[in-house]
Design an enzyme around this catalytic site. Structure first.
Site, PDB file in Angstrom:
ATOM      1  N   VAL A   5       1.659   6.948   0.226  1.00  8.00           N
ATOM      2  CA  VAL A   5       0.808   6.009   0.947  1.00  8.00           C
ATOM      3  C   VAL A   5      -0.583   6.014   0.318  1.00  8.00           C
ATOM      4  O   VAL A   5      -1.158   7.067   0.067  1.00  8.00           O
ATOM      5  CB  VAL A   5       0.716   6.393   2.443  1.00  8.00           C
ATOM      6  CG1 VAL A   5      -0.265   5.494   3.181  1.00  8.00           C
ATOM      7  CG2 VAL A   5       2.098   6.333   3.088  1.00  8.00           C
ATOM      8  N   CYS A   6      -1.119   4.821   0.103  1.00  2.53           N
ATOM      9  CA  CYS A   6      -2.450   4.680  -0.479  1.00  2.53           C
ATOM     10  C   CYS A   6      -3.315   3.861   0.463  1.00  2.53           C
ATOM     11  O   CYS A   6      -3.254   2.625   0.457  1.00  2.53           O
ATOM     12  CB  CYS A   6      -2.352   4.016  -1.846  1.00  2.53           C
ATOM     13  SG  CYS A   6      -3.956   3.819  -2.650  1.00  2.53           S
ATOM     14  N   ILE A   7      -4.072   4.565   1.321  1.00  5.35           N
ATOM     15  CA  ILE A   7      -5.043   3.900   2.193  1.00  5.35           C
ATOM     16  C   ILE A   7      -6.327   4.720   2.168  1.00  5.35           C
ATOM     17  O   ILE A   7      -6.316   5.925   1.899  1.00  5.35           O
ATOM     18  CB  ILE A   7      -4.532   3.706   3.637  1.00  5.35           C
ATOM     19  CG1 ILE A   7      -4.142   5.029   4.291  1.00  5.35           C
ATOM     20  CG2 ILE A   7      -3.393   2.718   3.686  1.00  5.35           C
ATOM     21  CD1 ILE A   7      -3.800   4.906   5.764  1.00  5.35           C
ATOM     22  N   ASN A  67       0.797  -1.224   0.000  1.00  3.95           N
ATOM     23  CA  ASN A  67       0.000   0.000   0.000  1.00  3.95           C
ATOM     24  C   ASN A  67       0.832   1.276   0.000  1.00  3.95           C
ATOM     25  O   ASN A  67       0.313   2.354   0.279  1.00  3.95           O
ATOM     26  CB  ASN A  67      -0.973  -0.013   1.182  1.00  3.95           C
ATOM     27  CG  ASN A  67      -1.815  -1.275   1.189  1.00  3.95           C
ATOM     28  OD1 ASN A  67      -1.724  -2.068   2.109  1.00  3.95           O
ATOM     29  ND2 ASN A  67      -2.585  -1.495   0.135  1.00  3.95           N
TER      30      ASN A  67
END
Length: 169
Positions: free
Chosen positions: A88-90, A81
């Site tokens: 950051v990819c959340i 992620n």
């Protein structure tokens, strides 16, 4: 916007120091810029990231808290992620509202009630439990699914060692 009001939107570094949350520390990069923060994340216990000291930057938009900050790891990290450039990819950092792909519910995405603490708790949770179904780093996600105890584990261990060596530069 008045500086005092702006500070109340953020979890101030002073407030974080009074009521620390385990696993990270955060502060302003420059005392004159409330929109740019540096965080140090300690790799969570009982995970592959345990013992790591990962530096990241949080950059808040001018219309925070209506829109989410961006988070970018400065320390190299191998994670499904986190894309290869450190972004950051959340869900919690995705723009508010409906997901055009139908993957996330609106309540999983950014809400103005989130603070530095809630963001960091989500990121620490992400380190402990990656979301392989929605990867930012497809190669890391593939290794995590297919070779978690082999190549994925070796790459994470290398990042942990490197983070320890460079933590306080």
């Amino acid at each position: 916007m008045c500086l005092k009001v702006l500070i109340s939107f953020f979890s101030s570094p002073t407030e974080l120091n009074k009521n620390p949350v385990e696993g990270f520390s955060a502060g302003l990069i420059d005392d004159n810029d409330l929109y740019r923060w540096e965080v140090l994340i300690i790799g969570p216990p009982d995970t592959l990231y345990e013992g790591g000291v990962f530096k990241a930057h949080l950059t808040f938009p001018k219309d925070y808290p209506l829109r989410p900050p961006k988070m970018k790891f400065i320390t190299e990290i191998w994670h499904p992620n986190v894309d290869k450039n450190g972004d950051v990819c959340i869900s919690i950092l995705h723009e508010p509202g409906e997901d055009k792909y139908g993957y996330e519910k609106p309540e999983e995405r950014w809400l103005p009630i989130h603070t530095v603490e809630t963001i960091m708790i989500s990121v620490i949770s992400m380190l402990a439990d990656p979301n392989g179904d929605s990867p930012a780093n497809v190669d890391a996600a593939k290794e995590w699914r297919e070779d978690r105890n082999g190549e994925f584990k070796r790459k994470v261990a290398r990042c942990v060692r490197k983070s320890q060596e460079t933590a306080f530069e």
